[in-house]
Design an enzyme around this catalytic site. Structure first.
Site, PDB file in Angstrom:
ATOM      1  N   THR A 110      41.991  23.646  42.130  1.00 40.01           N
ATOM      2  CA  THR A 110      41.294  24.744  41.451  1.00 40.01           C
ATOM      3  C   THR A 110      39.833  24.715  41.853  1.00 40.01           C
ATOM      4  OG1 THR A 110      40.787  25.825  39.355  1.00 40.01           O
ATOM      5  CG2 THR A 110      40.733  23.440  39.345  1.00 40.01           C
ATOM      6  N   ASP A 130      47.816  28.897  37.465  1.00 40.24           N
ATOM      7  CA  ASP A 130      47.348  30.278  37.516  1.00 40.24           C
ATOM      8  C   ASP A 130      47.470  30.827  36.108  1.00 40.24           C
ATOM      9  OD1 ASP A 130      46.251  32.434  39.015  1.00 40.24           O
ATOM     10  OD2 ASP A 130      48.151  33.488  38.788  1.00 40.24           O
ATOM     11  N   SER A 131      46.460  31.576  35.705  1.00 43.22           N
ATOM     12  CA  SER A 131      46.451  32.004  34.316  1.00 43.22           C
ATOM     13  C   SER A 131      45.797  33.369  34.199  1.00 43.22           C
ATOM     14  CB  SER A 131      45.679  30.993  33.474  1.00 43.22           C
ATOM     15  OG  SER A 131      44.388  30.797  34.012  1.00 43.22           O
TER      16      SER A 131
END
Ligand code: IMP
Length: 194
Positions: A8, A70-71
């Protein structure tokens, strides 16, 4: 000790992920951050597809285990938007919130949910674990609280009568979409390590 690359580059998410990843279940892994120059395009059609493709591509590129998430925020009255485009909805957190509040100006239905998908890939890029967590709430008409990141100041969780931005980090950690996805993931990750 096997290495686990954390894929990330969002500092807010990274801070939260690091807290989950200090869980004793992971004491057998050496955590390393993805090199900044290794950028993966999020071309998947779902949160889970994006988490899997990020984990798989980072794992394969570096030949190490990798974890990615992933959000995003899905708002009922906006037919699920901003959804997969939550990060790209505007240029800054403040502008993203402003756009959301403008688009919802006349909406009575304020229901929304956050989704987080997490995937762990083996060094050859195959997916070893995938989990998903959801947190339901409502979008307020103005901001409340100063903690967290992203859409936190307008995301109200009725069950706790506060926004994500008002929650102590430990509470968000427990009830958030990311918290739930990691709670499901950690026992599986522990098993891989043995
Ligand atoms: P991505 O997962 O990097 O594609 O980014 C998801 C985007 O959704 C973030 O940049 C935030 O804008 C938003 N988001 C995801 N999780 C949260 C959260 O826990 N609080 C607030 N906003 C979030």
């Amino acid at each position: 000790m096997p290495i686990l690359i954390v894929a990330t580059s969002n500092p807010g998410k990274l801070q939260e992920m690091q807290a989950y990843l200090t869980d004793p279940a992971l004491s057998g892994w050496e955590l390393k951050l993805k090199p900044a120059e290794l950028e993966i395009e999020e071309t998947g059609a779902t949160f889970l597809a994006n988490a899997c493709l990020k984990a798989a591509q980072v794992a394969q590129a570096l030949g190490e285990w990798a974890i990615a998430d992933d959000s995003g925020l899905s708002v009922d009255a906006l037919n699920g938007a901003p959804g997969l485009y939550s990060a790209r909805y505007a240029d800054t957190d403040q502008a993203r919130i402003a756009r959301l509040l403008t688009e919802l100006e006349t909406a009575d239905n304020r229901r929304a949910c956050f989704t987080c998908a997490v995937a762990v890939a083996r060094p050859d890029g195959s997916i070893a674990i995938q989990t998903e967590g959801i947190c339901e709430g409502e979008i307020l008409k103005s901001t409340q609280g100063s903690g967290g990141f992203g859409y936190d100041p307008v995301f109200y969780v009725p069950e706790h009568q506060m926004t994500f931005a008002e929650m102590p980090p430990e509470l968000k950690h427990e009830v958030s979409h990311r918290g739930r996805a990691f709670q499901a993931l950690l026992p599986e990750l522990k098993q891989i390590k043995g």
